[in-house]
Design a protein around this motif. Sequence first.
Motif, PDB file in Angstrom:
ATOM      1  N   UNK A 175      -5.963  65.218  56.161  1.00 12.48           N
ATOM      2  CA  UNK A 175      -7.089  63.936  56.339  1.00 12.48           C
ATOM      3  C   UNK A 175      -8.282  64.357  55.634  1.00 12.48           C
ATOM      4  N   UNK A 176      -8.784  65.609  55.678  1.00  9.54           N
ATOM      5  CA  UNK A 176      -9.950  66.070  55.357  1.00  9.54           C
ATOM      6  C   UNK A 176      -9.911  65.816  53.410  1.00  9.54           C
ATOM      7  N   UNK A 177      -8.716  66.136  52.996  1.00  9.30           N
ATOM      8  CA  UNK A 177      -8.555  66.143  51.508  1.00  9.30           C
ATOM      9  C   UNK A 177      -8.778  64.558  51.263  1.00  9.30           C
ATOM     10  N   UNK A 178      -8.303  63.676  52.099  1.00  7.65           N
ATOM     11  CA  UNK A 178      -8.394  62.068  51.635  1.00  7.65           C
ATOM     12  C   UNK A 178      -9.741  61.829  51.657  1.00  7.65           C
ATOM     13  N   UNK A 179     -10.285  62.182  52.820  1.00  5.12           N
ATOM     14  CA  UNK A 179     -11.892  61.536  52.833  1.00  5.12           C
ATOM     15  C   UNK A 179     -12.609  62.270  51.743  1.00  5.12           C
ATOM     16  N   UNK A 180     -12.402  63.459  51.241  1.00  5.66           N
ATOM     17  CA  UNK A 180     -12.912  64.095  50.068  1.00  5.66           C
ATOM     18  C   UNK A 180     -12.585  63.096  48.898  1.00  5.66           C
ATOM     19  N   UNK A 181     -11.358  62.888  48.769  1.00  5.87           N
ATOM     20  CA  UNK A 181     -10.962  61.991  47.571  1.00  5.87           C
ATOM     21  C   UNK A 181     -11.684  60.708  47.312  1.00  5.87           C
ATOM     22  N   UNK A 182     -11.802  60.141  48.800  1.00  2.88           N
ATOM     23  CA  UNK A 182     -12.528  58.888  48.809  1.00  2.88           C
ATOM     24  C   UNK A 182     -14.010  58.878  48.237  1.00  2.88           C
ATOM     25  N   UNK A 183     -14.875  60.101  48.370  1.00  7.95           N
ATOM     26  CA  UNK A 183     -16.115  60.266  47.943  1.00  7.95           C
ATOM     27  C   UNK A 183     -16.283  60.537  46.543  1.00  7.95           C
ATOM     28  N   UNK A 184     -14.967  61.305  45.852  1.00 12.09           N
ATOM     29  CA  UNK A 184     -15.315  61.587  44.693  1.00 12.09           C
ATOM     30  C   UNK A 184     -14.875  60.618  43.750  1.00 12.09           C
ATOM     31  N   UNK A 185     -15.144  59.484  43.814  1.00 15.27           N
ATOM     32  CA  UNK A 185     -14.766  58.557  42.969  1.00 15.27           C
ATOM     33  C   UNK A 185     -16.029  57.661  42.504  1.00 15.27           C
ATOM     34  N   UNK A 186     -16.204  57.164  41.279  1.00  9.35           N
ATOM     35  CA  UNK A 186     -17.200  56.374  40.736  1.00  9.35           C
ATOM     36  C   UNK A 186     -17.738  55.203  41.703  1.00  9.35           C
ATOM     37  N   UNK A 187     -16.653  54.625  42.115  1.00 11.48           N
ATOM     38  CA  UNK A 187     -16.875  53.312  43.019  1.00 11.48           C
ATOM     39  C   UNK A 187     -16.939  53.454  44.474  1.00 11.48           C
ATOM     40  N   UNK A 188     -17.302  54.541  45.071  1.00 11.99           N
ATOM     41  CA  UNK A 188     -17.315  55.065  46.328  1.00 11.99           C
ATOM     42  C   UNK A 188     -18.169  54.539  47.300  1.00 11.99           C
ATOM     43  N   UNK A 189     -19.147  53.720  46.856  1.00  8.49           N
ATOM     44  CA  UNK A 189     -20.290  53.244  47.810  1.00  8.49           C
ATOM     45  C   UNK A 189     -19.927  52.621  49.033  1.00  8.49           C
ATOM     46  N   UNK A 190     -19.129  51.620  48.886  1.00  8.34           N
ATOM     47  CA  UNK A 190     -18.627  50.957  50.334  1.00  8.34           C
ATOM     48  C   UNK A 190     -17.917  51.971  51.255  1.00  8.34           C
ATOM     49  N   UNK A 191     -17.148  52.853  50.661  1.00  8.41           N
ATOM     50  CA  UNK A 191     -16.450  53.807  51.468  1.00  8.41           C
ATOM     51  C   UNK A 191     -17.381  54.685  51.953  1.00  8.41           C
ATOM     52  N   UNK A 192     -18.190  55.557  51.320  1.00 12.63           N
ATOM     53  CA  UNK A 192     -19.288  55.968  51.617  1.00 12.63           C
ATOM     54  C   UNK A 192     -20.050  55.559  52.795  1.00 12.63           C
ATOM     55  N   UNK A 236     -23.303  71.818  35.638  1.00 10.86           N
ATOM     56  CA  UNK A 236     -21.614  72.212  36.213  1.00 10.86           C
ATOM     57  C   UNK A 236     -21.660  71.393  37.481  1.00 10.86           C
ATOM     58  N   UNK A 237     -22.527  70.977  38.253  1.00 11.22           N
ATOM     59  CA  UNK A 237     -22.388  70.177  39.322  1.00 11.22           C
ATOM     60  C   UNK A 237     -21.945  68.707  38.932  1.00 11.22           C
ATOM     61  N   UNK A 238     -20.962  68.333  39.330  1.00  8.69           N
ATOM     62  CA  UNK A 238     -20.534  66.985  38.799  1.00  8.69           C
ATOM     63  C   UNK A 238     -21.105  65.756  39.756  1.00  8.69           C
ATOM     64  N   UNK A 239     -21.211  64.612  39.485  1.00  7.62           N
ATOM     65  CA  UNK A 239     -21.878  63.541  40.094  1.00  7.62           C
ATOM     66  C   UNK A 239     -21.322  63.151  41.680  1.00  7.62           C
ATOM     67  N   UNK A 240     -20.249  63.867  42.003  1.00  8.74           N
ATOM     68  CA  UNK A 240     -19.618  63.775  43.097  1.00  8.74           C
ATOM     69  C   UNK A 240     -19.802  64.956  44.196  1.00  8.74           C
ATOM     70  N   UNK A 241     -20.306  66.179  43.457  1.00 11.86           N
ATOM     71  CA  UNK A 241     -20.314  67.294  44.290  1.00 11.86           C
ATOM     72  C   UNK A 241     -21.475  67.088  45.372  1.00 11.86           C
ATOM     73  N   UNK A 242     -22.537  66.200  45.230  1.00 11.09           N
ATOM     74  CA  UNK A 242     -23.555  65.978  46.387  1.00 11.09           C
ATOM     75  C   UNK A 242     -22.583  65.521  47.610  1.00 11.09           C
ATOM     76  N   UNK A 243     -22.028  64.481  47.436  1.00 12.68           N
ATOM     77  CA  UNK A 243     -21.134  63.777  48.279  1.00 12.68           C
ATOM     78  C   UNK A 243     -20.304  64.707  49.044  1.00 12.68           C
ATOM     79  N   UNK A 244     -19.598  65.430  48.420  1.00 13.36           N
ATOM     80  CA  UNK A 244     -18.490  66.373  48.934  1.00 13.36           C
ATOM     81  C   UNK A 244     -19.162  67.216  49.875  1.00 13.36           C
ATOM     82  N   UNK A 245     -20.438  68.101  49.240  1.00 16.42           N
ATOM     83  CA  UNK A 245     -21.044  68.967  50.138  1.00 16.42           C
ATOM     84  C   UNK A 245     -21.498  68.180  51.340  1.00 16.42           C
ATOM     85  N   UNK A 246     -22.066  67.105  51.146  1.00 13.51           N
ATOM     86  CA  UNK A 246     -22.465  66.521  52.473  1.00 13.51           C
ATOM     87  C   UNK A 246     -21.538  66.268  53.596  1.00 13.51           C
ATOM     88  N   UNK A 247     -20.329  65.710  53.017  1.00 14.11           N
ATOM     89  CA  UNK A 247     -18.996  65.615  53.841  1.00 14.11           C
ATOM     90  C   UNK A 247     -18.874  66.810  54.693  1.00 14.11           C
TER      91      UNK A 247
END
Length: 316
Positions: free
Chosen positions: A22-39, A134-145
């Motif tokens: 489940x955690x991996x699924x949540x992470x994949x959800x925020x590691x996307x360019x169009x993740x706004x609604x999901x986040x 090296x920090x990619x655009x989704x790193x922040x959201x993943x860390x926050x999660x």
Amino acid sequence: MKHHKEDLAELIEGAREGEKFPLAKLISGVERPDSFEFRKELFGALAQRGLNGQNSLTVGFTGTPGAGKSSLLGELATQFLKADDGETMAIVAIDPSSHISGGSLLGDRTRLSLPAREKRIYFRSQPSQLELGGVNPYTYHVIRLLRCFFRYVFIETVGIGQNEIEVSKLTDLSFLVLQPLGGDQVQFMKSGIMEVPDSFILNKCDEEVLANSSYHMLITTLEFLKDILPGKELPPVFKTSTKTKQGISELFDFIRNAKPVGDRSKETDLQLKKWIKNEYGNFGLKILENLSYSSSSSFEVLEGKALEAIRRNLNS
Ligand SMILES: Nc1nc2c(ncn2[C@@H]2O[C@H](COP(=O)(O)OP(=O)(O)OP(=O)(O)O)[C@@H](O)[C@H]2O)c(=O)[nH]1
Ligand SMILES: [Mg+2]
């Protein structure tokens, strides 16, 4: 990615219980360019459950390829499991974008060989996508999660200079990992970083002669920087070896005594500006400047407001 509320609740509960899938699924959800609604839904639901990550400590390990970052994290994880005090730990390795060095999380995993059902430690690797830092655009959201589920979040990134600074923006504590005779110290001076990291680790101190001369070079450099940067304290320098285990328990204790910053509104503000600048350039930043907002709101609330304002401007 559309989720029903019940699915999301289930994933959150699973992740909370330490389930990897489940955690991996949540992470994949925020590691996307169009993740706004999901986040928006996800972080809203997490906040509702009191999961805000405020007590989580984020620790960065940056350094040149092969300095021993993964090995050190492996040793720290081992210490962590031994201490067995009910705490949890996530490790995110951001892969080097260069193909020169291969050592990444996989090697670490085999070194550590955790039982599959070990719930106290979670590993994740992220491609760096060549973004500066090296920090990619989704790193922040993943860390926050991850902060919402783990007491400690460790980030491994390759690099020095700009990279180190990018990572330190997301961490409560950051280490620059150096190895003897890597020319690191010279590089360090050359890159002209005035933003001295919180702490240094000189690894591979089992290579005694080289380690000693590098150690003195590093201390001299730091003392020089201290002199030209008034008010700067000399940062701690740890001498470690993952071979002889020198300095590992000291490093471990140091990390465990560190305190999370707690209030992350500055980080939110910074990441918001970074995102706007990436997506909409200075045009976006201008619009943001004219927007009154409280940075104590969640990232998604602010992101929503900014998007709305940008759309209004584009349409007028
Ligand atoms: N002698 C010695 N070798 C070490 C030590 N720590 C790590 N190494 C070796 O250094 C090499 C690189 O180690 P890693 O832990 O993969 O280094 P890294 O910084 O994570 O490397 P990248 O992720 O590729 O940037 C491996 O061959 C390790 O066995 C140490 O304390 N002493
Ligand atoms: Mg590594």
